[in-house]
Motif scaffolding. Structure first.
Motif, PDB file in Angstrom:
ATOM      1  N   VAL A   1      -3.822   0.160 -14.981  1.00 47.90           N
ATOM      2  CA  VAL A   1      -4.996   0.091 -16.217  1.00 47.90           C
ATOM      3  C   VAL A   1      -4.113   0.179 -17.513  1.00 47.90           C
ATOM      4  N   ASN A   2      -3.416   1.298 -17.529  1.00 45.90           N
ATOM      5  CA  ASN A   2      -2.718   1.273 -18.710  1.00 45.90           C
ATOM      6  C   ASN A   2      -1.598   0.280 -19.316  1.00 45.90           C
TER       7      ASN A   2
ATOM      8  N   PRO B   1       0.761  -1.139   0.265  1.00 47.57           N
ATOM      9  CA  PRO B   1      -0.038  -0.031  -0.061  1.00 47.57           C
ATOM     10  C   PRO B   1       0.797   1.036   0.017  1.00 47.57           C
ATOM     11  N   VAL B   2       0.498   2.268  -0.614  1.00 49.45           N
ATOM     12  CA  VAL B   2       1.106   3.669  -0.767  1.00 49.45           C
ATOM     13  C   VAL B   2       0.524   4.691   0.483  1.00 49.45           C
ATOM     14  N   SER B   3       1.395   5.423   0.824  1.00 47.71           N
ATOM     15  CA  SER B   3       1.104   6.588   1.985  1.00 47.71           C
ATOM     16  C   SER B   3       0.284   7.599   1.520  1.00 47.71           C
ATOM     17  N   SER B   4       0.081   8.000   0.135  1.00 46.81           N
ATOM     18  CA  SER B   4      -0.748   9.066  -0.272  1.00 46.81           C
ATOM     19  C   SER B   4      -1.944   8.601  -1.290  1.00 46.81           C
TER      20      SER B   4
ATOM     21  N   CYS C   1      -4.513  -2.365  -5.654  1.00 47.19           N
ATOM     22  CA  CYS C   1      -4.916  -1.004  -5.438  1.00 47.19           C
ATOM     23  C   CYS C   1      -6.269  -1.082  -4.453  1.00 47.19           C
ATOM     24  N   PHE C   2      -7.038  -2.242  -4.290  1.00 43.69           N
ATOM     25  CA  PHE C   2      -8.252  -2.215  -3.610  1.00 43.69           C
ATOM     26  C   PHE C   2      -8.143  -3.017  -2.441  1.00 43.69           C
ATOM     27  N   ALA C   3      -8.973  -2.496  -1.462  1.00 44.27           N
ATOM     28  CA  ALA C   3      -9.141  -3.194  -0.207  1.00 44.27           C
ATOM     29  C   ALA C   3      -9.820  -4.563  -0.607  1.00 44.27           C
ATOM     30  N   PRO C   4      -9.611  -5.589   0.503  1.00 50.35           N
ATOM     31  CA  PRO C   4     -10.262  -6.749   0.074  1.00 50.35           C
ATOM     32  C   PRO C   4     -11.741  -6.577   0.032  1.00 50.35           C
ATOM     33  N   GLY C   5     -12.455  -5.692   1.050  1.00 48.59           N
ATOM     34  CA  GLY C   5     -13.751  -5.497   1.114  1.00 48.59           C
ATOM     35  C   GLY C   5     -14.322  -4.244   0.471  1.00 48.59           C
TER      36      GLY C   5
ATOM     37  N   ALA D   1      -2.217   7.461  -9.000  1.00 49.91           N
ATOM     38  CA  ALA D   1      -1.200   7.268 -10.218  1.00 49.91           C
ATOM     39  C   ALA D   1      -0.818   5.726 -10.363  1.00 49.91           C
ATOM     40  N   ARG D   2      -0.930   5.033  -9.289  1.00 52.67           N
ATOM     41  CA  ARG D   2      -0.296   3.535  -9.239  1.00 52.67           C
ATOM     42  C   ARG D   2      -1.603   3.045  -9.948  1.00 52.67           C
TER      43      ARG D   2
END
Length: 150
Positions: free
Chosen positions: A20-21, A5-8, A31-35, A14-15
């Motif tokens: 996607v690209n 996970p990133v801090s901001s 990038c997504f939380a499990p829930g 951006a990630r």
């Protein structure tokens, strides 16, 4: 290897766009939380919970639109809320063009996307003008516009 996970929220968005690209499904899902909770107010039945559905959706997007590209046109970050305006497009396998635009309002928690209010829609290049759209919504036909006397 999946990135931590990133801090901001800015770095997380951006990630997400980079994943996607690059059509990097694992990086995108990371990038997504499990829930993760997706709410789609204009189409409530399309809402869902879970990163597994994110994976399924994007796997189909990458397969069906092999040249798919996304960009964030604008964004506003306030704490754990990220208001983003998106444009996503490409060409389907059958040659039909795809262009979607709209807003996604993300909730960010612990460096991951925890939820979204999703307003992304296909662009209707040849749709009705404003008068026809208002008539469809209200049932009232347009009248001649008032003159601006200022």
């Amino acid at each position: 290897m999946v990135d931590p996970p990133v801090s901001s929220p800015e770095a997380l968005l951006a990630r997400l766009v980079d994943a996607v690209n690059a059509h990097d499904l694992d990086a995108l899902v990371a990038c997504f939380a499990p829930g993760y909770l997706n709410e789609t107010p204009a189409h409530p039945a399309r809402g869902f919970t879970g990163a597994g559905q994110v994976r399924s959706n994007w796997q189909r997007m990458f397969t069906g639109i092999p040249d798919l590209k996304a960009r964030v046109l604008d964004q506003s970050i306030d704490g754990g809320s990220a208001w983003t305006e998106w444009e996503i497009g490409g060409t389907r396998l059958d040659g039909a063009p795809v262009l979607m635009r709209g807003v996604m309002i993300f909730t960010v928690s612990d460096g991951l996307l925890a939820g979204v209010r999703f307003y992304l829609e296909p662009v209707d290049e040849n749709g009705d003008d404003v008068n026809a759209a208002i008539e469809e919504t209200t049932g009232v036909a347009a009248t001649a516009p008032e003159r601006d006397l200022s």
